[in-house]
Write an enzyme that holds these catalytic residues in place. Sequence first.
Site, PDB file in Angstrom:
ATOM      1  N   SER A  13      -3.464  85.626  14.382  1.00 28.90           N
ATOM      2  CA  SER A  13      -3.873  86.867  15.010  1.00 28.90           C
ATOM      3  C   SER A  13      -3.677  88.035  14.069  1.00 28.90           C
ATOM      4  O   SER A  13      -2.938  87.956  13.094  1.00 28.90           O
ATOM      5  CB  SER A  13      -3.065  87.107  16.282  1.00 28.90           C
ATOM      6  OG  SER A  13      -1.736  87.412  15.905  1.00 28.90           O
ATOM      7  N   LYS A  14      -4.346  89.114  14.408  1.00 37.01           N
ATOM      8  CA  LYS A  14      -4.309  90.325  13.619  1.00 37.01           C
ATOM      9  C   LYS A  14      -2.893  90.879  13.509  1.00 37.01           C
ATOM     10  O   LYS A  14      -2.540  91.490  12.514  1.00 37.01           O
ATOM     11  CB  LYS A  14      -5.181  91.373  14.328  1.00 37.01           C
ATOM     12  CG  LYS A  14      -6.136  92.070  13.418  1.00 37.01           C
ATOM     13  CD  LYS A  14      -6.975  93.024  14.227  1.00 37.01           C
ATOM     14  CE  LYS A  14      -7.806  93.881  13.307  1.00 37.01           C
ATOM     15  NZ  LYS A  14      -8.737  94.722  14.000  1.00 37.01           N
TER      16      LYS A  14
END
Length: 477
Positions: free
Chosen positions: A254-255
């Site tokens: 994920s970011k």
Amino acid sequence: MESEIRVRFAPSPTGYLHVGSLRTALYNYLYARKVKGKFILRIEDTDQTRYVEDAVENLIKTLHEVGLKYDEGPDIGGNYGPYFQSQRTKIYKKYADELIEKDAAYFCFCTPEDLDNMREEQIAKGEDTRYDGRCRKLLKEDIQKKLAENKPYVIRAKIPDEGEVVFFDIVREKVSIMWETVDDQILIKSDGFPTYHLANVVDDHLMKITHVIRGEEWLSSVPKHLFLYNTFGWKPPKMCHLPLLLNPDKSKLSKRQGDVAVEDFLKKGYLPETLLNFVVLLGWHSKSDEELYSLEELEKEFSLKRINKSGSVFDIEKLNWMNGHYLRELESGYIAIKARPFFIEAGFDISDNEKYLKIIEVARNRISTLAEITEVATPFYVAIKYSEEDRQIIDDENSQRLFSFWLENMQSLDVITEDNINRLLKQSTDELGIKGKDLYFPLRLALFGSVHGPELPTIMDILGKEKTLERFEKLIN
Ligand code: GLU
């Protein structure tokens, strides 16, 4: 016999290209090249609420930058266009009507409020939350009446209630899913646009897609899709779901834990060659377990059979190592082109191309991303700022003697060559009795701003005689 193999990369334009999507695009591309099939880019942009300006341009630009060429797509056309789903809404409408006619789909007039209440009740009863199918039971007359009244509606698939669906996936092999776990998927939304599921199936069929290669998160959608294929009487494509990409802590990539956008990696100075090579190994391995591959080599080597089942950890250290490898190994003229924007951004005057190329040659061996290259190059472009500690070395008696010696003896050199400089170095030892660190550190510090760094002949060659002498002269007390 199967006719031409056709695969597609079908991103929803969200504003940037996720590394996971790059992997999906790459695997599709490689498979198409390997079997001499076609690779198609289709933009799945039917979700108007998620519209992001310039997202498609960005996406196409990034694909071009990494060198993944497609055979058909929105900007180049093809026989099966349009390749924007938003330009195909009429097509989906027709198929939705056909599903209603076949009693495989139904109008649902439930309001958002109805759905909220349904959810709450289900949660209260400890049941799974899903659409309970209440509009399935509406009578024909009721439906006609509501339609005549222009009541908002969606169209839902009439998914079977019982039994199981079994299918074969190239990676997961035999997969079976109970129908009761599959929701009556919305196919047409209240804004008249299709959902991903309907558009995706219709397009894969009309675009003659033979293999669907995509992320594992779509595996659970396969039953809904198979339901549609079967209802229409179409042959479904072969399925191939790629393992998840994971953070080092094994959570889904994920970011939040770092960069995930391909354009950010490019901006930071990772080379396209690195990104493709790195990403291909996230879920695939070659026969020999060899790790370094050019795109051309991969086009021959790639095979769907060697895709892993388990998730792959995104290891940034490996990415850095690999980028360092490509920075050292690829042709230096190419690195020079890739490095240009970083030099311009740093405000360095690179109009002296010969000098620039020499700097590239030195600097590329000392970095793991292009973003670091200007730091290595700085002493060749701007005056060096010496620290307190540096000053102590510079002011040392031996250093001062060295600088004077070089200032005097370098004047007479016609050209700076390795031999010339090495001869002067030897002479410094012979005449001043200074050797080893005491010799190299002050000279390198004076010219390069650091006691460690490239070889002295290289530094002097890049600086040129004048600049070299100027630097010594300035440091003499
Ligand atoms: N539009 C979907 C996505 O954004 C495509 C999934 C598929 O390939 O079927 O990932």
